[in-house]
Design a protein around this motif. Structure first.
Motif, PDB file in Angstrom:
ATOM      1  N   GLY A 138      76.010  82.673  59.350  1.00 23.19           N
ATOM      2  CA  GLY A 138      75.410  81.909  58.905  1.00 23.19           C
ATOM      3  C   GLY A 138      76.012  80.613  57.533  1.00 23.19           C
ATOM      4  N   LEU A 139      76.791  80.659  56.969  1.00 24.50           N
ATOM      5  CA  LEU A 139      77.500  79.941  56.117  1.00 24.50           C
ATOM      6  C   LEU A 139      78.127  79.122  57.297  1.00 24.50           C
ATOM      7  CD1 LEU A 139      78.841  81.850  53.334  1.00 24.50           C
ATOM      8  CD2 LEU A 139      76.875  80.762  52.911  1.00 24.50           C
ATOM      9  N   SER A 140      78.763  79.001  57.998  1.00 18.49           N
ATOM     10  CA  SER A 140      79.839  78.276  59.326  1.00 18.49           C
ATOM     11  C   SER A 140      81.050  78.372  58.230  1.00 18.49           C
ATOM     12  CB  SER A 140      79.102  76.325  59.119  1.00 18.49           C
ATOM     13  OG  SER A 140      77.851  76.779  59.595  1.00 18.49           O
ATOM     14  N   SER A 141      81.341  79.234  57.867  1.00 13.12           N
ATOM     15  CA  SER A 141      82.570  79.650  57.645  1.00 13.12           C
ATOM     16  C   SER A 141      84.214  78.986  58.445  1.00 13.12           C
ATOM     17  CB  SER A 141      82.425  80.730  57.071  1.00 13.12           C
ATOM     18  OG  SER A 141      81.668  80.944  56.204  1.00 13.12           O
ATOM     19  N   ALA A 142      84.687  78.693  58.191  1.00 14.33           N
ATOM     20  CA  ALA A 142      86.076  77.952  58.679  1.00 14.33           C
ATOM     21  C   ALA A 142      87.546  77.537  58.395  1.00 14.33           C
ATOM     22  CB  ALA A 142      85.117  76.779  59.731  1.00 14.33           C
ATOM     23  N   LYS A 143      87.958  77.984  58.889  1.00 12.04           N
ATOM     24  CA  LYS A 143      89.586  77.782  58.361  1.00 12.04           C
ATOM     25  C   LYS A 143      89.984  76.353  58.177  1.00 12.04           C
ATOM     26  CE  LYS A 143      93.119  80.656  58.606  1.00 12.04           C
ATOM     27  NZ  LYS A 143      93.738  81.964  59.704  1.00 12.04           N
ATOM     28  N   VAL A 144      90.042  75.912  56.929  1.00 11.24           N
ATOM     29  CA  VAL A 144      90.068  74.342  57.308  1.00 11.24           C
ATOM     30  C   VAL A 144      91.839  74.346  56.027  1.00 11.24           C
ATOM     31  CG1 VAL A 144      89.615  72.324  56.282  1.00 11.24           C
ATOM     32  CG2 VAL A 144      88.181  73.874  56.791  1.00 11.24           C
ATOM     33  N   LYS A 145      92.645  72.879  57.006  1.00  6.95           N
ATOM     34  CA  LYS A 145      93.813  72.641  56.434  1.00  6.95           C
ATOM     35  C   LYS A 145      93.334  70.835  56.568  1.00  6.95           C
ATOM     36  CE  LYS A 145      97.604  75.061  58.467  1.00  6.95           C
ATOM     37  NZ  LYS A 145      98.357  75.797  56.964  1.00  6.95           N
ATOM     38  N   LYS A 146      94.109  70.501  55.380  1.00  5.06           N
ATOM     39  CA  LYS A 146      93.412  68.813  55.281  1.00  5.06           C
ATOM     40  C   LYS A 146      95.115  68.431  54.296  1.00  5.06           C
ATOM     41  CE  LYS A 146      91.399  69.679  50.726  1.00  5.06           C
ATOM     42  NZ  LYS A 146      92.124  71.515  50.073  1.00  5.06           N
ATOM     43  N   ILE A 147      94.826  67.094  55.410  1.00  8.18           N
ATOM     44  CA  ILE A 147      95.552  66.141  54.618  1.00  8.18           C
ATOM     45  C   ILE A 147      95.007  65.469  53.458  1.00  8.18           C
ATOM     46  CG2 ILE A 147      97.586  64.463  55.307  1.00  8.18           C
ATOM     47  CD1 ILE A 147      98.340  65.505  57.797  1.00  8.18           C
ATOM     48  N   LYS A 148      95.474  65.240  52.227  1.00  7.03           N
ATOM     49  CA  LYS A 148      94.658  63.829  51.551  1.00  7.03           C
ATOM     50  C   LYS A 148      95.721  63.182  50.687  1.00  7.03           C
ATOM     51  CE  LYS A 148      92.179  64.375  46.734  1.00  7.03           C
ATOM     52  NZ  LYS A 148      92.378  64.870  45.450  1.00  7.03           N
ATOM     53  N   THR A 149      95.199  61.468  51.095  1.00  6.10           N
ATOM     54  CA  THR A 149      96.017  60.612  51.037  1.00  6.10           C
ATOM     55  C   THR A 149      95.102  59.303  50.202  1.00  6.10           C
ATOM     56  OG1 THR A 149      95.772  58.866  52.423  1.00  6.10           O
ATOM     57  CG2 THR A 149      97.182  60.526  52.880  1.00  6.10           C
ATOM     58  N   ASN A 150      95.389  58.689  49.227  1.00  3.94           N
ATOM     59  CA  ASN A 150      94.615  57.441  48.444  1.00  3.94           C
ATOM     60  C   ASN A 150      94.451  55.835  48.649  1.00  3.94           C
ATOM     61  OD1 ASN A 150      93.748  59.362  46.314  1.00  3.94           O
ATOM     62  ND2 ASN A 150      95.371  59.222  45.254  1.00  3.94           N
ATOM     63  N   SER A 151      95.456  56.433  50.078  1.00  2.97           N
ATOM     64  CA  SER A 151      95.454  54.858  50.791  1.00  2.97           C
ATOM     65  C   SER A 151      94.931  55.548  52.035  1.00  2.97           C
ATOM     66  CB  SER A 151      96.940  54.847  51.205  1.00  2.97           C
ATOM     67  OG  SER A 151      97.478  53.606  52.584  1.00  2.97           O
ATOM     68  N   LYS A 152      94.277  54.747  52.571  1.00  2.00           N
ATOM     69  CA  LYS A 152      93.021  55.047  54.568  1.00  2.00           C
ATOM     70  C   LYS A 152      94.081  54.435  55.693  1.00  2.00           C
ATOM     71  CE  LYS A 152      89.383  53.389  57.232  1.00  2.00           C
ATOM     72  NZ  LYS A 152      88.033  52.479  56.983  1.00  2.00           N
ATOM     73  N   PRO A 153      94.674  53.441  55.210  1.00  2.00           N
ATOM     74  CA  PRO A 153      96.012  53.308  56.352  1.00  2.00           C
ATOM     75  C   PRO A 153      97.363  54.786  56.625  1.00  2.00           C
ATOM     76  CG  PRO A 153      95.850  51.055  55.071  1.00  2.00           C
ATOM     77  CD  PRO A 153      95.431  52.388  54.200  1.00  2.00           C
TER      78      PRO A 153
ATOM     79  N   ASP B 210      86.318  60.304  50.824  1.00  9.93           N
ATOM     80  CA  ASP B 210      85.051  61.205  49.916  1.00  9.93           C
ATOM     81  C   ASP B 210      85.633  60.886  48.798  1.00  9.93           C
ATOM     82  OD1 ASP B 210      83.102  63.485  49.492  1.00  9.93           O
ATOM     83  OD2 ASP B 210      85.623  64.184  48.308  1.00  9.93           O
ATOM     84  N   GLY B 211      84.992  60.343  48.112  1.00  8.23           N
ATOM     85  CA  GLY B 211      85.230  59.902  47.316  1.00  8.23           C
ATOM     86  C   GLY B 211      86.236  58.625  47.149  1.00  8.23           C
ATOM     87  N   ASP B 212      87.407  58.619  46.176  1.00  8.80           N
ATOM     88  CA  ASP B 212      88.386  57.791  46.104  1.00  8.80           C
ATOM     89  C   ASP B 212      89.992  58.670  47.478  1.00  8.80           C
ATOM     90  OD1 ASP B 212      87.422  56.138  44.334  1.00  8.80           O
ATOM     91  OD2 ASP B 212      88.059  56.920  42.625  1.00  8.80           O
ATOM     92  N   ALA B 213      89.716  58.957  48.298  1.00 10.44           N
ATOM     93  CA  ALA B 213      90.559  59.950  48.718  1.00 10.44           C
ATOM     94  C   ALA B 213      89.917  59.465  50.165  1.00 10.44           C
ATOM     95  CB  ALA B 213      90.728  61.302  48.439  1.00 10.44           C
ATOM     96  N   PHE B 214      91.241  59.892  51.660  1.00  5.81           N
ATOM     97  CA  PHE B 214      90.586  60.010  52.509  1.00  5.81           C
ATOM     98  C   PHE B 214      91.557  61.235  52.792  1.00  5.81           C
ATOM     99  CE2 PHE B 214      91.147  55.474  50.664  1.00  5.81           C
ATOM    100  CZ  PHE B 214      90.147  55.064  51.642  1.00  5.81           C
ATOM    101  N   TYR B 215      90.578  62.044  53.674  1.00  4.54           N
ATOM    102  CA  TYR B 215      91.386  63.381  54.836  1.00  4.54           C
ATOM    103  C   TYR B 215      91.646  62.924  56.175  1.00  4.54           C
ATOM    104  CZ  TYR B 215      89.382  64.802  50.707  1.00  4.54           C
ATOM    105  OH  TYR B 215      89.629  65.270  48.579  1.00  4.54           O
ATOM    106  N   VAL B 216      92.060  63.402  56.727  1.00  2.70           N
ATOM    107  CA  VAL B 216      93.137  63.862  57.844  1.00  2.70           C
ATOM    108  C   VAL B 216      92.865  66.400  57.706  1.00  2.70           C
ATOM    109  CG1 VAL B 216      94.358  64.900  59.577  1.00  2.70           C
ATOM    110  CG2 VAL B 216      93.821  62.085  58.499  1.00  2.70           C
ATOM    111  N   ILE B 217      91.739  66.456  59.073  1.00  2.00           N
ATOM    112  CA  ILE B 217      91.258  67.759  58.784  1.00  2.00           C
ATOM    113  C   ILE B 217      91.292  68.155  60.249  1.00  2.00           C
ATOM    114  CG2 ILE B 217      89.083  68.912  58.381  1.00  2.00           C
ATOM    115  CD1 ILE B 217      89.663  67.553  55.749  1.00  2.00           C
ATOM    116  N   PHE B 218      91.857  69.863  59.945  1.00  2.00           N
ATOM    117  CA  PHE B 218      92.019  70.059  60.458  1.00  2.00           C
ATOM    118  C   PHE B 218      91.593  72.196  60.910  1.00  2.00           C
ATOM    119  CE2 PHE B 218      95.294  73.634  62.734  1.00  2.00           C
ATOM    120  CZ  PHE B 218      95.410  72.943  64.333  1.00  2.00           C
TER     121      PHE B 218
END
Length: 297
Positions: free
Chosen positions: A144-159, A228-236
């Motif tokens: 019901g919550l669509s729960s999942a385990k998430v890892k992310k890379i967060k940067t302030n640079s899109k490149p 998302d906002g001022d940040a850029f994410y890569v998601i796994f």
């Protein structure tokens, strides 16, 4: 997304059926036309006072009794629970010092025993029932919550984010270890490549894109950089095993101040469904139905 948010309240739950009457029925009091008070020529009758009290306090009275019924029927406290209850009571006494009894009486409790039973033991029973509900219904809850385990890379640079994603895509099959290694190179988070269990919920203030991405998420790399906002994410998304990850999943639900009430509401619906009840008064039925739509088929 809204459908997914509401899914927890209906999926795999036999919701309680509030039985209304086929005809319009309103409970009455005897001698309803009796004038109880007269305020500057405005007469207020016994029936009017009854209706006000019924609609003002009736729904809360029903809810309180349903909760008390659930706790009484489905929870048994053991010696360890009683010990914890006494510890909490002593902690409260220490906090309020000599004003303790005066404060609890002023708050509407008859005495210390009444406070202990209605507040401290009820709290422990509710926590115990919540743990049982989570443990026994974890699949339905996480679905019901669509729960999942998430890892992310967060940067302030899109490149930089695009570079990290490109390097991951070069691998034949990206593993969690590969993603953590890339996070150590590119992510600006303090704990790089950390795994968190995330859920869909409407009040999400950060990583709002997860409300969309979590629905029907499959293990593996998300094929785009997300802003998302001022940040850029890569998601796994990692593979999630309900048995092996049970403790982590439950902790993530209990600790999230937005998700916890959603699941608590579904618990209320679940245990209420184990005993049908009838509201004979139409006004009260309509009002309770309006404030508790998840309890009505």
């Amino acid at each position: 997304m809204r459908k997914a948010l509401k899914g927890l309240l209906i999926i795999a739950l036999s919701l309680v059926l509030l039985t209304g009457c086929s005809k319009t029925v309103n409970t009455q009091v005897s001698n309803g036309e009796q004038v109880i008070m007269d305020i500057k020529g405005n007469e207020i009758t016994k029936a009017e006072i009854y209706k006000y009290l019924k609609l003002r306090f009736g729904p809360n009275l029903i809810t309180t009794n349903l909760i008390d019924m659930q706790l009484e029927q489905h929870v048994t406290l053991d010696a360890q629970d009683e010990k914890e209850g006494q510890r909490l009571l002593e902690e409260t006494k220490e906090l309020l010092k000599e004003d303790f009894e005066q404060i609890i009486v002023a708050s509407g409790y008859k005495d210390v025993d009444d406070y202990y039973n209605r507040v401290i033991l009820s709290k422990l029973k509710n926590e115990k029932l919540f743990d049982t509900y989570l443990s026994e219904n974890l699949k339905e809850i996480t679905d019901g919550l669509s729960s999942a385990k998430v890892k992310k890379i967060k940067t302030n640079s899109k490149p930089q984010a695009e570079q990290a994603l490109a390097e991951l895509k070069e691998k034949e099959s990206v593993t969690a270890e590969d993603f953590v290694s890339m996070a150590n190179t590119y992510s600006n988070e303090e704990i790089k490549g950390e795994t968190k269990v995330e859920h869909v919920y409407e009040e999400r203030a950060e990583l709002k894109f997860l409300n969309e991405k979590l629905v029907n998420a499959k293990p593996g790399l998300v094929d785009e950089v997300i802003m998302d906002g001022d940040a850029f994410y890569v998601i796994f998304f990692e593979e999630m095993d309900l048995e092996a990850d049970k403790d982590v999943i439950i902790a993530s639900i209990k600790e999230n101040q937005s998700v916890n009430p959603i699941v608590s509401q579904s618990m209320f619906a679940h245990y209420s469904s184990l005993g049908n009840f009838t509201i004979h008064d139409t006004d009260l039925y309509d009002l309770f139905k309006e404030s508790n739509p998840f309890l009505v088929k």
